[in-house]
Scaffold this motif. Structure first.
Motif, PDB file in Angstrom:
ATOM      1  N   GLU A 535      34.638  34.027  34.853  1.00 40.75           N
ATOM      2  CA  GLU A 535      34.541  34.180  36.306  1.00 40.75           C
ATOM      3  C   GLU A 535      34.564  32.820  37.001  1.00 40.75           C
ATOM      4  O   GLU A 535      35.267  32.635  38.005  1.00 40.75           O
ATOM      5  CB  GLU A 535      33.251  34.926  36.667  1.00 40.75           C
ATOM      6  CG  GLU A 535      33.253  36.391  36.301  1.00 40.75           C
ATOM      7  CD  GLU A 535      31.917  37.040  36.581  1.00 40.75           C
ATOM      8  OE1 GLU A 535      31.072  36.399  37.251  1.00 40.75           O
ATOM      9  OE2 GLU A 535      31.699  38.177  36.142  1.00 40.75           O
ATOM     10  N   ARG A 536      33.784  31.875  36.473  1.00 46.65           N
ATOM     11  CA  ARG A 536      33.761  30.541  37.092  1.00 46.65           C
ATOM     12  C   ARG A 536      35.137  29.892  37.064  1.00 46.65           C
ATOM     13  O   ARG A 536      35.574  29.290  38.054  1.00 46.65           O
ATOM     14  CB  ARG A 536      32.738  29.651  36.371  1.00 46.65           C
ATOM     15  CG  ARG A 536      31.299  29.996  36.658  1.00 46.65           C
ATOM     16  CD  ARG A 536      30.380  28.876  36.199  1.00 46.65           C
ATOM     17  NE  ARG A 536      30.513  28.588  34.788  1.00 46.65           N
ATOM     18  CZ  ARG A 536      29.841  29.200  33.830  1.00 46.65           C
ATOM     19  NH1 ARG A 536      28.987  30.164  34.146  1.00 46.65           N
ATOM     20  NH2 ARG A 536      29.994  28.866  32.556  1.00 46.65           N
ATOM     21  N   ARG A 539      37.320  31.572  39.628  1.00 48.40           N
ATOM     22  CA  ARG A 539      36.956  31.164  40.993  1.00 48.40           C
ATOM     23  C   ARG A 539      37.464  29.756  41.287  1.00 48.40           C
ATOM     24  O   ARG A 539      37.957  29.468  42.377  1.00 48.40           O
ATOM     25  CB  ARG A 539      35.446  31.267  41.194  1.00 48.40           C
ATOM     26  CG  ARG A 539      34.940  32.708  41.340  1.00 48.40           C
ATOM     27  CD  ARG A 539      33.536  32.749  41.885  1.00 48.40           C
ATOM     28  NE  ARG A 539      32.555  32.266  40.929  1.00 48.40           N
ATOM     29  CZ  ARG A 539      31.873  33.048  40.101  1.00 48.40           C
ATOM     30  NH1 ARG A 539      32.077  34.364  40.115  1.00 48.40           N
ATOM     31  NH2 ARG A 539      30.995  32.546  39.270  1.00 48.40           N
ATOM     32  N   HIS A 540      37.327  28.854  40.289  1.00 49.56           N
ATOM     33  CA  HIS A 540      37.858  27.500  40.479  1.00 49.56           C
ATOM     34  C   HIS A 540      39.371  27.521  40.630  1.00 49.56           C
ATOM     35  O   HIS A 540      39.951  26.770  41.443  1.00 49.56           O
ATOM     36  CB  HIS A 540      37.471  26.625  39.286  1.00 49.56           C
ATOM     37  CG  HIS A 540      36.013  26.321  39.235  1.00 49.56           C
ATOM     38  ND1 HIS A 540      35.359  25.964  38.083  1.00 49.56           N
ATOM     39  CD2 HIS A 540      35.057  26.348  40.197  1.00 49.56           C
ATOM     40  CE1 HIS A 540      34.082  25.768  38.346  1.00 49.56           C
ATOM     41  NE2 HIS A 540      33.874  26.007  39.610  1.00 49.56           N
ATOM     42  N   ASN A 573      40.404  30.126  53.204  1.00 53.05           N
ATOM     43  CA  ASN A 573      39.518  30.944  52.368  1.00 53.05           C
ATOM     44  C   ASN A 573      39.075  32.201  53.107  1.00 53.05           C
ATOM     45  O   ASN A 573      39.001  33.290  52.523  1.00 53.05           O
ATOM     46  CB  ASN A 573      38.288  30.127  51.950  1.00 53.05           C
ATOM     47  CG  ASN A 573      38.497  29.388  50.649  1.00 53.05           C
ATOM     48  OD1 ASN A 573      38.993  29.953  49.682  1.00 53.05           O
ATOM     49  ND2 ASN A 573      38.149  28.118  50.619  1.00 53.05           N
ATOM     50  N   SER A 584      33.870  38.741  48.888  1.00 49.71           N
ATOM     51  CA  SER A 584      33.868  37.320  48.553  1.00 49.71           C
ATOM     52  C   SER A 584      34.158  37.129  47.066  1.00 49.71           C
ATOM     53  O   SER A 584      34.001  38.055  46.258  1.00 49.71           O
ATOM     54  CB  SER A 584      32.513  36.697  48.889  1.00 49.71           C
ATOM     55  OG  SER A 584      31.505  37.199  48.034  1.00 49.71           O
ATOM     56  N   ARG A 585      34.552  35.919  46.700  1.00 50.11           N
ATOM     57  CA  ARG A 585      34.863  35.655  45.292  1.00 50.11           C
ATOM     58  C   ARG A 585      33.634  35.821  44.407  1.00 50.11           C
ATOM     59  O   ARG A 585      33.753  36.207  43.238  1.00 50.11           O
ATOM     60  CB  ARG A 585      35.442  34.248  45.151  1.00 50.11           C
ATOM     61  CG  ARG A 585      36.774  34.080  45.845  1.00 50.11           C
ATOM     62  CD  ARG A 585      37.585  32.952  45.245  1.00 50.11           C
ATOM     63  NE  ARG A 585      37.115  31.630  45.568  1.00 50.11           N
ATOM     64  CZ  ARG A 585      37.586  30.887  46.556  1.00 50.11           C
ATOM     65  NH1 ARG A 585      38.529  31.376  47.357  1.00 50.11           N
ATOM     66  NH2 ARG A 585      37.141  29.663  46.772  1.00 50.11           N
ATOM     67  N   SER A 586      32.441  35.514  44.930  1.00 50.06           N
ATOM     68  CA  SER A 586      31.225  35.645  44.122  1.00 50.06           C
ATOM     69  C   SER A 586      30.908  37.094  43.782  1.00 50.06           C
ATOM     70  O   SER A 586      30.166  37.365  42.844  1.00 50.06           O
ATOM     71  CB  SER A 586      30.035  35.018  44.851  1.00 50.06           C
ATOM     72  OG  SER A 586      29.754  35.720  46.052  1.00 50.06           O
ATOM     73  N   LEU A 593      39.334  39.089  40.419  1.00 50.08           N
ATOM     74  CA  LEU A 593      39.672  37.679  40.545  1.00 50.08           C
ATOM     75  C   LEU A 593      41.082  37.420  40.029  1.00 50.08           C
ATOM     76  O   LEU A 593      41.849  36.648  40.630  1.00 50.08           O
ATOM     77  CB  LEU A 593      38.659  36.833  39.775  1.00 50.08           C
ATOM     78  CG  LEU A 593      37.254  36.755  40.385  1.00 50.08           C
ATOM     79  CD1 LEU A 593      36.279  36.157  39.380  1.00 50.08           C
ATOM     80  CD2 LEU A 593      37.256  35.930  41.662  1.00 50.08           C
TER      81      LEU A 593
END
Length: 638
Positions: A535-536, A539-540, A573, A584-586, A593
């Motif tokens: 996920e991180r 997101r990056h 964004n 949201s992406r979170s 994603l």
């Protein structure tokens, strides 16, 4: 139903078990229990307590339970609750371990969740959270448990006091929101390395009975409970943990005592020896002083040099830059001393190697990331901490511990010693490994060692008893500031020095070692792409894709007006969020994603800025919209 230290179960094993991934006895017992529950052969049994010695391998138990119970349809998801944020990623890695996924034939993934709105599982088989996470958003977790049948795993359950005994305090604040989840869950798996709390209170949810003399103890024969025990003796016999060598360092300490009631100068007390036949009124002040003066540096030096010798020896066998060379963990009495110890160690390191030593305390930014680096990368090879790494830290490369802590609670010391007793798959044969713990040679630590010797079968006279000692006045379990305040003692440390060092090794006694076959050693595992890491990274990646469009459009003057009060990257964004439905992406799952990244590959965000119309945060005048041009010579920030 009780399963304690029995032999490996005869229950069927997976057909394709990879080399080095044999189940330990307690893991086989759990597998038999959950299979019985899944098959309807265990009656109303829904609670499982696993009391596993620290370092004995608790992390596989939730994977085994989830694999069977979710596969049978008895549970739909798994929630694994851990006491510290640094343990969330380790729990996630247990499900991602490729060797066990192949051995068990499971495809379950869980994510290290935060308290973002929505489904904490994000479409996966479960999630990992912390006590603090549940306490901060109890309704979020209650809603998840009401939507699905959960297997609830509570790690280190001894941290949670029974609510009828402590209605106030931080620990009880964790118990209160977790108790409803225990009631709602379909099956409960409670894990601990000890069945006692330092303060003597009962543990949340566990059944108790009155023993001889009116003392309360955990009822191991309670109906509808299965209890699995895995003692240090059994773990040593199965080569699941390493034997321990203790380096007990004696010393002398002097300090200024409390100020007299009638005024006057503080009396100078000492020098007093640390080592004594039994604790007395000088034991704690002498230890307090020793950890803050010259004695601490002497003990640190011995642990540092032992680690250097070990690494040099293994380097000759394993090669330069290899994993498994061995690492040093320094446990300090408080954060101020931890920083002082780090400065001392950095002064001993050769020029250019200061990055070999690191600090991980709660007040230090990036402490969880430093813990992860210590676990997963060759450097740092020395970590100084207070309490963040004492429990649950899965770093098999730790071979030496400098125990510069004043805590003398048995559960605390067991957890600290266990940081070095894990078998390192990179360090060579089992017989070539050992745990080395340097500690002050005080009578309180000696009592703890005596108990370990009894458990491991190395005491020749079982009727011997250690010297009696008064009850210990201990701080709370999960406080990162564990130092006893100077005012608490009313003393001022003056000086101390290190004297003699005694080395002893605790190994399995002949009654334990004879005739017991050693289990195969675990094989090395690579760097795991866990769900939260995936996920991180996604997101990056989305952030990079958005930034790339910002740079390209600004350079070509194609993006339109810059929204007032916000940068172009922020506006893009926001447009992306609206174009993808407002999530949201979170809050997105891995699949969402990935879909967002694919959408960005086909679309330009400049064509979707109209979605920001009406939002005051992105309002701008018609003249600015008409007259806007990209700034000359200014680089758009990523």
């Amino acid at each position: 139903m009780i399963f304690q230290d029995s032999t490996v179960s005869d229950s069927p094993r997976p057909a394709s078990r990879p080399s080095g991934r044999a189940l330990r006895s307690h893991q086989s017992e759990l597998l038999a229990i959950v299979r019985a529950i899944a098959a309807g052969e265990a009656g109303d049994l829904r609670d499982i307590l696993a009391a596993v010695t620290p370092g004995g391998g608790k992390s596989l138990l939730p994977v085994l339970a989830a694999h069977v119970l979710i596969g049978a349809g008895l549970c739909e998801r798994v929630c694994w609750v851990v006491p510290r944020d640094s343990l969330r990623l380790q729990a996630e890695e247990a499900f991602a371990d490729p060797a066990w996924r192949n051995a068990l034939g499971h495809a379950l993934s869980v994510r290290a969740a935060e308290n973002a709105p929505g489904d904490p599982c994000r479409g996966l088989a479960g999630y990992v959270t912390t006590y603090q996470g549940i306490a901060a958003a109890p309704d979020l977790h209650l809603a998840a448990f009401r939507r699905h049948r959960y297997l609830l795993v509570v790690d280190e359950v001894h941290h949670l006091p029974a609510l009828d005994e402590d209605e106030a305090g931080e620990a009880a604040a964790w118990s209160a929101p977790i108790e409803p989840l225990l009631s709602l869950s379909a099956v409960r798996l409670l894990l601990s390395g000890t069945l006692e709390r330092a303060d003597g209170r009962r543990i949340l949810w566990l059944p108790y009975r009155r023993a001889a003399g009116g003392k309360r103890e955990v009822d191991l024969a309670a109906p509808s409970w299965a209890v699995i025990g895995y003692s240090r003796a059994r773990a040593l016999a199965e080569r699941a943990v390493l034997p321990v060598s203790f380096g007990a360092l004696d010393g002398e300490a002097a300090w200024l005592g409390p100020e007299p009631e009638g005024g006057g100068e503080r009396p100078r007390l000492g020098p007093h020896r640390l080592r004594a036949p039994a604790p007395d009124e000088a034991t704690r002040p002498a230890l307090f002083t020793a950890l803050r003066t010259g004695f601490a540096e002497g003990l640190l030096r011995r642990a540092f040099e032992a680690t250097r010798r070990l690494r040099a020896q293994r380097r000759r066998v394993l090669g330069e830059g290899a994993r498994g060379l061995g690492k040093l963990l320094v446990v300090a009495p408080d954060q101020a001393q931890a920083r002082r110890y780090l400065e001392i160690i950095e002064g001993w390191l050769p020029p250019g190697q200061t990055g070999a030593a690191a600090l991980a305390v709660s007040d230090e930014p990036g402490a969880p990331e430093m813990l992860a680096a210590f676990r997963l990368t060759p450097e740092p090879s020395i970590l100084v901490t207070v309490a963040m790494a004492y429990e649950g830290l899965d770093a098999p490369e730790v071979a030496v511990v400098a125990a510069l802590t004043h805590i003398r609670s048995r559960p605390w010391l067991e957890q600290m010693v266990a940081r070095a007793t894990r078998v390192d798959p990179h360090a060579g044969p089992y017989d070539a490994q050992r745990a080395l713990v340097y500690h002050p040679d005080d009578p309180l630590f000696a009592r703890f060692r005596w108990r370990m010797e009894r458990e491991q079968g190395t005491r020749a006279k079982p009727d011997r008893r250690p010297p009696r000692q008064p009850a210990l006045d201990l701080p709370g379990w999960l406080e990162d500031e564990l130092a006893e305040a100077r005012e608490r003692h009313g003393i001022i440390p003056l000086e101390s020095n290190a004297l003699t060092l005694r080395l002893t090794t605790l190994r399995p006694g002949p009654d334990l070692a004879a005739g017991l076959a050693a289990a195969r050693e675990p094989e090395p595992q690579g760097d795991l792409l866990t769900p939260s890491r995936a996920e991180r990274e996604l997101r990056h990646r989305l952030g990079d894709l958005v930034a790339a469009q910002v740079v390209e459009d600004a350079a070509e003057g194609l993006s339109g007006p810059i929204p007032r009060g916000a940068g172009l990257y922020h506006a893009y964004n926001a447009a992306l969020k609206r174009a993808l439905g407002g999530k949201s992406r979170s809050e997105m799952s891995i699949e969402e994603l990935e879909a967002a990244a694919a959408w960005l590959g086909r679309n330009r965000l400049r064509d979707h800025l109209h979605l920001l119309e009406g939002d005051q945060r992105f309002g701008w005048a018609a003249r600015q919209r008409r007259d806007w041009r990209p700034p000359v010579g200014r680089r758009v920030s990523r």
